[in-house]
Structure formats: structure tokens, C-alpha cells
Write an enzyme that holds these catalytic residues in place. Sequence first.
Site, PDB file in Angstrom:
ATOM      1  N   ASN B  73       0.825  -1.219   0.000  1.00  0.00           N
ATOM      2  CA  ASN B  73       0.000   0.000   0.000  1.00  0.00           C
ATOM      3  C   ASN B  73       0.848   1.254   0.000  1.00  0.00           C
ATOM      4  OD1 ASN B  73      -0.335   1.794   2.703  1.00  0.00           O
ATOM      5  ND2 ASN B  73       0.363  -0.273   3.225  1.00  0.00           N
ATOM      6  N   CYS B 135       5.693   3.811   9.434  1.00  0.00           N
ATOM      7  CA  CYS B 135       5.144   3.988   8.087  1.00  0.00           C
ATOM      8  C   CYS B 135       6.284   4.328   7.110  1.00  0.00           C
ATOM      9  CB  CYS B 135       4.116   5.107   8.141  1.00  0.00           C
ATOM     10  SG  CYS B 135       3.162   5.238   6.653  1.00  0.00           S
ATOM     11  N   ASN B 200       5.668  -2.898  11.287  1.00  0.00           N
ATOM     12  CA  ASN B 200       4.953  -2.107  10.304  1.00  0.00           C
ATOM     13  C   ASN B 200       5.313  -2.688   8.941  1.00  0.00           C
ATOM     14  OD1 ASN B 200       3.633   0.105   8.897  1.00  0.00           O
ATOM     15  ND2 ASN B 200       3.782   1.214  10.828  1.00  0.00           N
ATOM     16  N   THR B 201       4.992  -2.005   7.871  1.00  0.00           N
ATOM     17  CA  THR B 201       5.170  -2.608   6.545  1.00  0.00           C
ATOM     18  C   THR B 201       6.611  -2.484   6.049  1.00  0.00           C
ATOM     19  OG1 THR B 201       4.398  -0.548   5.597  1.00  0.00           O
ATOM     20  CG2 THR B 201       2.779  -2.318   5.822  1.00  0.00           C
ATOM     21  N   CYS B 342       3.673 -42.620  -1.889  1.00  0.00           N
ATOM     22  CA  CYS B 342       4.337 -41.848  -2.955  1.00  0.00           C
ATOM     23  C   CYS B 342       3.600 -42.025  -4.286  1.00  0.00           C
ATOM     24  CB  CYS B 342       5.774 -42.367  -3.054  1.00  0.00           C
ATOM     25  SG  CYS B 342       6.662 -41.773  -4.484  1.00  0.00           S
ATOM     26  N   CYS B 352      16.504 -33.108  -5.259  1.00  0.00           N
ATOM     27  CA  CYS B 352      17.736 -33.572  -4.617  1.00  0.00           C
ATOM     28  C   CYS B 352      18.875 -33.659  -5.640  1.00  0.00           C
ATOM     29  CB  CYS B 352      17.488 -34.927  -3.959  1.00  0.00           C
ATOM     30  SG  CYS B 352      18.874 -35.449  -2.934  1.00  0.00           S
ATOM     31  N   CYS B 381      18.368 -32.056   4.833  1.00  0.00           N
ATOM     32  CA  CYS B 381      18.103 -30.643   4.520  1.00  0.00           C
ATOM     33  C   CYS B 381      16.615 -30.322   4.474  1.00  0.00           C
ATOM     34  CB  CYS B 381      18.772 -30.254   3.208  1.00  0.00           C
ATOM     35  SG  CYS B 381      17.975 -30.957   1.756  1.00  0.00           S
TER      36      CYS B 381
HETATM   37  C1  LIG Z   1      -3.541   0.010   3.652  1.00  0.00           C
HETATM   38  C2  LIG Z   1      -2.730   0.011   4.898  1.00  0.00           C
HETATM   39  C3  LIG Z   1      -2.646   1.134   5.669  1.00  0.00           C
HETATM   40  C4  LIG Z   1      -1.888   1.141   6.836  1.00  0.00           C
HETATM   41  N1  LIG Z   1      -1.865   2.246   7.604  1.00  0.00           N
HETATM   42  C5  LIG Z   1      -1.180   2.248   8.785  1.00  0.00           C
HETATM   43  C6  LIG Z   1      -1.231   3.355   9.652  1.00  0.00           C
HETATM   44  O1  LIG Z   1      -1.896   4.352   9.401  1.00  0.00           O
HETATM   45  N2  LIG Z   1      -0.515   3.286  10.795  1.00  0.00           N
HETATM   46  C7  LIG Z   1       0.220   2.197  11.151  1.00  0.00           C
HETATM   47  O2  LIG Z   1       0.847   2.173  12.215  1.00  0.00           O
HETATM   48  N3  LIG Z   1       0.275   1.118  10.338  1.00  0.00           N
HETATM   49  C8  LIG Z   1      -0.415   1.118   9.174  1.00  0.00           C
HETATM   50  N4  LIG Z   1      -0.411  -0.005   8.381  1.00  0.00           N
HETATM   51  C9  LIG Z   1       0.397  -1.166   8.796  1.00  0.00           C
HETATM   52  C10 LIG Z   1      -0.421  -2.188   9.606  1.00  0.00           C
HETATM   53  O3  LIG Z   1      -0.895  -1.650  10.800  1.00  0.00           O
HETATM   54  C11 LIG Z   1       0.429  -3.434   9.929  1.00  0.00           C
HETATM   55  O4  LIG Z   1       1.535  -3.045  10.704  1.00  0.00           O
HETATM   56  C12 LIG Z   1       0.929  -4.145   8.689  1.00  0.00           C
HETATM   57  O5  LIG Z   1      -0.046  -4.134   7.695  1.00  0.00           O
HETATM   58  C13 LIG Z   1       1.341  -5.598   8.979  1.00  0.00           C
HETATM   59  O6  LIG Z   1       0.246  -6.387   9.378  1.00  0.00           O
HETATM   60  P1  LIG Z   1      -0.555  -7.387   8.372  1.00  0.00           P
HETATM   61  O7  LIG Z   1       0.455  -8.268   7.733  1.00  0.00           O
HETATM   62  O8  LIG Z   1      -1.549  -8.087   9.246  1.00  0.00           O
HETATM   63  O9  LIG Z   1      -1.228  -6.511   7.364  1.00  0.00           O
HETATM   64  C14 LIG Z   1      -1.182  -0.018   7.212  1.00  0.00           C
HETATM   65  C15 LIG Z   1      -1.264  -1.156   6.422  1.00  0.00           C
HETATM   66  C16 LIG Z   1      -2.042  -1.171   5.287  1.00  0.00           C
HETATM   67  C17 LIG Z   1      -2.147  -2.410   4.478  1.00  0.00           C
END
Ligand SMILES: Cc1cc2nc3c(=O)[nH]c(=O)nc-3n(C[C@H](O)[C@H](O)[C@H](O)COP(=O)(O)O)c2cc1C
Lengths: 70, 420
Positions: B73, B135, B200-201, B342, B352, B381
Site C-alpha cells: 500500500n 510507516c 509495520n510494513t 508416494c 535432490c 536438509c
Molecule cells: C492500507 C494500509 C494502511 C496502513 N496504515 C497504517 C497506519 O496508518 N498506521 C500504522 O501504524 N500502520 C499502518 N499499516 C500497517 C499495519 O498496521 C500493519 O503493521 C501491517 O499491515 C502488517 O500487518 P498485516 O500483515 O496483518 O497486514 C497499514 C497497512 C495497510 C495495508
Amino acid sequence: MTMSEYLLSLDEMKQVDAYLDKGFQVHSVNENLSGMFVEFKRLEEVVSLQILTAEARKYFAAKLLEQSMF
Amino acid sequence: MADLRIDLAGIKSPNPFWLASAPPTNSGYQVQRAFEAGWGGAVWKTLGEPILNVSSRFAAVSFNGQRVAGFNNIELITDRPLEVNLQEILETKKRFPNHAIIASLMVEPKQEKWHEIVKKVEAVGVDGLELNFGCPHGMAERGMGSASGQVPELVERQTHWVKEVARTPVIVKLTPNITDITMTAEAAVRGGADAISMINTINSLAGVDLDSWNTVPHVGGKGAHGGYCGPAVKPIALNMVAECARNRFVNVPISGIGGISNWQDAAEFMLMGATGVQVCTAAMHHGFSIVEDMIDGLNNYLDDKGIASVMDLVGQSVQRYSNWGDLDLNYNIVAEINNDVCINCNKCHIACEDTSHQCIDMYTESGRPMLKVREVDCVGCNLCAIVCPVDGAISMVERRSTIPPMTWNERQSLISNFSR
Ligand SMILES: Cc1cc2nc3c(=O)[nH]c(=O)nc-3n(C[C@H](O)[C@H](O)[C@H](O)COP(=O)(O)O)c2cc1C
């Protein structure tokens, strides 16, 4: 050559055992890009062995631990 | 029925499932519906100076028919004025006094800005604060979000400013866009954080359209990096949670986030040290009702294991997460193929032969094609079991080693006595 090293590792382990059975002690161990280089010593006699395979290098460490404990 | 209630640094909620700060928590309408559906808490969409968003905003990576394996996003924080959000938080808290509402906050790295927003949101009765230092896009270019969150001194200083005035517990939300997350986690703790949350992302570009050569997503022909989340990021998030959980300087509770889609994921995060979890992508993909299965599944799991409270799960696997140098070099497993199950697709043999240790032999017995593992060459492995499409056809079985356990660290210290 494949990754199959079983026979080579057996051979290397046997060489380690053979020196230890003959009363040699591990004197020095050095590792570099070409593997592990071990010097065995019995009185003034020194012999060296290059160990290539991973399994034999693990085995050697176990033997070294045994030697260090006794 | 197990007790699913959690207490995360003094923030109590009826279960460990919170919605993460994101579109599902944009408004009072949504958060109230989420609480009705069963979510135990919600971290409100990040509050700050109302921003402007672009269109489009999202993209997903589908993999082999699995839709939304990953989600990308380029959306920013809330675009609504603070007072609108605060009014709705007030109303929601009044209707759901026992559910956790956490205000996610992001302002410029200035002491007076943090003091101002903290006082305003605490006045409407939130249960806690989450500082968004994560963010990765848009806000970072303005010195906020991950631009703050990548610099330990800024994390520490801003956390400290918040703690100067906060009366509710402060959670610091960390960015994964950093080499070692424990550095910023430790900084948050030094700043006085009551808890940390992650992840976060992750910086991402979802793709490039092979016809138009535009980025995915694009805004009128131009793109910018976004943030990646969803099932694909779970292993990255789980490792980061685990690394923080086993770090002795990070001695505060953790709220686990990243790719959590079901009760099993949640239980894994809790075993690895999270006191509760937050969910975004799974709720965006399937709706609020997924929490019903999460609650049922977790409850049944705890009952089956005879565990009275979900809090008893927290951290149970942390001591099993170690350093590579402390693993036993002489522990052995090998693959075993069950030829009755199998289907002779030969994927294990190919994997392998081409990419591992060439130890799965093909032969025929009474005219039937068969596969057999040459155990002496198998290094355990797991690749054959991973690529095998049939459950139960390949098992990895333990083989007692003829030599005693020895870790790499033990080996190196032993050998160092003999280097001459
Ligand atoms: C569209 C979108 C908007 C987001 N906006 C915020 C935000 O405003 N503040 C924040 O802390 N994290 C934001 N996030 C991150 C999420 O809170 C979360 O940390 C991240 O998506 C990982 O979790 P998930 O894998 O369950 O999506 C946003 C994620 C998405 C997908």
C-alpha cells in the site's frame, strides 16, 4: 563429481582412527580454504593429515574432545 | 473454556486479537462493528495532521492461485481532522468499555507536537498509545514514520517526550526497514516505552505491468515505493518478534504484527514472546468475521493442551530460539520415503539431484517405479519433504549420531587450543 562424499568421509575417519590407535596425539589443527590440516605427534614423529569432508571434520572434533578429556 | 483475556503492559482486552492501525480502524463505525464481531481491541488508524491520499493505493501479490499472498500500500495516515476521530473514539469507548482502544500517533519529531496530541487523545479515554515510527512511505519523506523509526536516538527521544506527559501505557511501533530491529527496540525501552509492537510494513514495489510498463500500483503513470504486509511477511515479523523477545535489554511486552491470518499464526507469535497480536491484511481480505474462527481455534487449542490462560503461552518458545553457533552439529535427521503413499511424481528426486545432495535413487521393484533415500549421503536438509506434494510420503526421521553433541562454538573453542 556429485555431492556424495560418504566413501571419502569414511576413508578420512578411518585415517583419523588409525593414527589415534597407533598412539599418536593431535598436536596441531589449522583450518583454511582447503579444509582442515591436522598434525599428529608420537614422541618425535610428526605426521600430517588433510581432512576434506564435512562429516570427517565433525568426527575429528569429537575425537579431539575425547583426547582433551583424558 | 480457556481464559483468553490478556494484559499488555496494563492494557486489558477480552482476547489477544486486535485490529492493527490501518483502514479497518479508520472510523467509529468500523471499530464498533469489529468489536461486535469479537475483536478484543483496535489500534485506531494513525492520528496526526490530516493528510491527502492518492488514488490508487493498494496492490496485491497473488502466488499460484493464492490471492493476497502479499499486500502493498501507498496509503498514508488518517485524512480526517483529529476532533472527528476523537469524537468517534469517545463514542466507541462508551459503547465498549471493556475493549481496548489504542490511539496510534504520528507527528513531527518536536516535543511540543507530541505533548499536544498525547494530551488530546488521552482526554477521550483511550486505553493506550501506539507511536507510529514505522510507516515507510509519504510520511517518512516528511521526517516522520520510518524516517524517525530508523534512527535509535530519535526513537528514544520521541518516546521520552511522550512519556513526559502520557498517563496511559505507551507502545512503540517499530519499522522492519532496518538491519537489526533490536537496536530500535532497545532505544524505545531506554526512552521509557511500556511495550513495543512490530512490524509495520516493509518497503516494497508490488510489480511492473508488462504491457504498459507502469508500476503496480501507479498513480497516473507514476509510482512510489509502498509498504508490504500480509502472509508473505509473517516469517520476517516472527523473527523480529523473537529477536526482541530474547534480547535481555528489551524487557517490555510485545504486540506481534505481520501476516497473522488465523489462530495458529497468533499462537506462534505468542509462543515467540508476543503478549497479543494485531491483524490488518487478513481482515482487509476476509472481513471482521475471521475473528470468530481465531477465537474458537485458539480456545480449542488451549483446552486440548490443558492450558488455562492464553497468557501462559507467552514466550514459551523463546528459550528454544538460539544462535546458529549454539546448535548441535552432530544432530542428524534423514528423509524416509513411504512408497505406499508416494505417487512417483519424482519431484523429490529432481530437487535432490539438481539442487541438493544427489541421494534419492530411482529403481524398479516388480516393474513398479520406486524411490529410495541413500541415508549415508542424506544431510537432512528437508528439501525433498518440502517439495513433495503428498502428505505422509516423505518423513524426516531422527538418526542417533555415533558422536556426542557439539556446537560450532564448542568446536571452535576446542580447536583453538591446537592452532599452532
Ligand atoms: C492500507 C494500509 C494502511 C496502513 N496504515 C497504517 C497506519 O496508518 N498506521 C500504522 O501504524 N500502520 C499502518 N499499516 C500497517 C499495519 O498496521 C500493519 O503493521 C501491517 O499491515 C502488517 O500487518 P498485516 O500483515 O496483518 O497486514 C497499514 C497497512 C495497510 C495495508
